[in-house]
Design a protein around this motif. Structure first.
Motif, short mmCIF file in Angstrom:
data_model
loop_
_atom_site.label_atom_id
_atom_site.label_comp_id
_atom_site.label_asym_id
_atom_site.label_seq_id
_atom_site.Cartn_x
_atom_site.Cartn_y
_atom_site.Cartn_z
N GLY A 43 -5.66 4.78 -7.82
CA GLY A 43 -5.62 6.17 -8.27
C GLY A 43 -6.99 6.81 -8.12
N ILE A 44 -7.33 7.68 -9.06
CA ILE A 44 -8.62 8.36 -9.00
C ILE A 44 -9.46 7.95 -10.21
CG2 ILE A 44 -9.77 10.62 -9.09
CD1 ILE A 44 -8.32 10.21 -6.46
N GLY A 48 -10.69 3.77 -8.90
CA GLY A 48 -9.93 4.18 -7.72
C GLY A 48 -10.60 3.80 -6.41
N LYS A 49 -11.89 3.45 -6.48
CA LYS A 49 -12.61 3.10 -5.25
C LYS A 49 -12.25 1.70 -4.75
CE LYS A 49 -16.67 5.73 -6.78
NZ LYS A 49 -18.10 5.59 -7.18
N HIS A 60 -5.82 5.17 -1.14
CA HIS A 60 -6.47 5.79 -2.30
C HIS A 60 -5.66 7.04 -2.63
CE1 HIS A 60 -10.67 6.96 -4.09
NE2 HIS A 60 -9.69 7.05 -4.96
N VAL A 62 -3.37 9.86 -5.25
CA VAL A 62 -3.66 11.06 -6.02
C VAL A 62 -3.82 10.66 -7.49
CG1 VAL A 62 -2.79 13.39 -6.49
CG2 VAL A 62 -2.15 12.24 -4.38
N HIS A 63 -4.54 11.50 -8.25
CA HIS A 63 -4.82 11.17 -9.64
C HIS A 63 -3.52 10.91 -10.43
CE1 HIS A 63 -7.42 12.21 -13.40
NE2 HIS A 63 -7.38 10.91 -13.15
N ASP A 90 -6.68 7.59 -15.61
CA ASP A 90 -5.71 7.75 -14.52
C ASP A 90 -4.30 7.32 -14.96
OD1 ASP A 90 -5.42 8.12 -11.48
OD2 ASP A 90 -4.68 6.09 -11.72
#
Ligand code: SF4
Length: 280
Positions: A43-44, A48-49, A60, A62-63, A90
């Motif tokens: 996610g974000i 998320g990374k 990767h 969307v939030h 998230d």
């Protein structure tokens, strides 16, 4: 491991996300997976990374929307090992609705939440799991509302596997993720992954001192009543597998969906749409 990409993480030195990711990579390798059959959806947030730092197929997203994407990946190709990662902001705020429905749908994926009880990437705002009296930039007197209990939310939604882990306990953390991967269904693991930059309350020392390992309590994770009490009693923080439904059957098996969507012949778009409708 084979799962480590050549990208250097930009996480702050000491961030709990390092340990969480290392355990995920180790658990994937220990369960016989390799980068060619593994798909990581994130996610974000700082968490998320992770798809960039792991060597596997990755998206990767969307939030708050990593779970529906991960579910779709699994349904499109059930042969893939799908791991979804995100943070407490998230997953339990913007993604809370998706969390509930992914849990009750019971896809055969693993969901790892790096719970640091703060928004890290956006620089220290209160998150759904922040303590009631935790003073942050957006809550100078604390959020003044009780934190979300993600384990209780999962249980109430019909979860078939609920575990909690700690990024700093490398051995136990990898073992717990392994159990989640091997579970037939939605393997949910809430991982305490301290944010050393913005959370001076839920620190490594706090978790080291307060976490109770369920292994030392002789807890039987297949005992629903005992799991429920542990999740709801609220005065202790546990590490380990808290609940596992041994009868769990993943969604794609109960609904007979084992066909690889990539194999659907050209011109069969209507059939594809029928499959998609059945899933959602
Ligand atoms: Fe980790 Fe916090 Fe830094 Fe984000 S801000 S990388 S969660 S220590």
């Amino acid at each position: 491991t084979d799962f480590k990409s050549d990208k250097q993480p930009t996480w702050c030195p000491g961030c709990g996300d390092f340990g969480t990711m290392n355990g995920m990579m180790k658990a994937l390798a220990n369960t016989g997976n390799d980068p060619d059959n593994t798909f990581v959806v994130a996610g974000i947030g700082c968490s998320g990374k992770i798809g960039t730092y792991m060597h596997s197929y990755a998206l990767h997203g969307v939030h708050g929307r990593a779970l529906p994407v991960g579910t779709g990946v699994k349904f499109a190709n059930p042969d893939l090992e799908v791991m979804v990662a995100g943070g407490d902001g998230d997953g339990y705020s913007i993604g809370a609705g998706h969390f509930v429905h992914a849990v009750r749908r019971n896809p055969d994926i693993t969901y790892v939440v790096m719970d640091n009880r703060i928004y890290g990437l956006t620089k220290g705002q209160a998150s759904p799991t922040s303590r009631q009296d935790f003073e942050t930039s957006t809550t100078p007197e604390g959020p003044k509302q009780p934190p979300v209990n993600p384990l209780a939310l999962a249980l109430a939604s019909g979860a078939t596997f609920i575990a909690q882990s700690f990024s700093s306990d490398a051995l136990r953390h990898a073992e717990i993720i392994e159990q989640a991967i091997e579970h037939d269904g939605f393997g949910f693991v809430n991982v305490f992954s301290p944010c050393v930059t913005f959370n001076d309350v839920d620190t490594y020392d706090y978790f080291r001192d307060s976490l109770v390992d369920l292994q030392e309590e002789d807890h039987d994770p297949t005992d629903y009543q005992s799991a429920k009490e542990k999740i709801l009693e609220g005065d202790k923080e546990y590490m380990g597998v808290i609940w596992q439904d041994e009868e769990s059957v993943p969604y794609h098996e109960t609904h007979g969906v084992t066909e690889n969507m990539a194999d659907i012949p050209d011109g069969a778009a209507d059939g594809t749409m029928d499959l998609v409708r059945e899933f959602y």
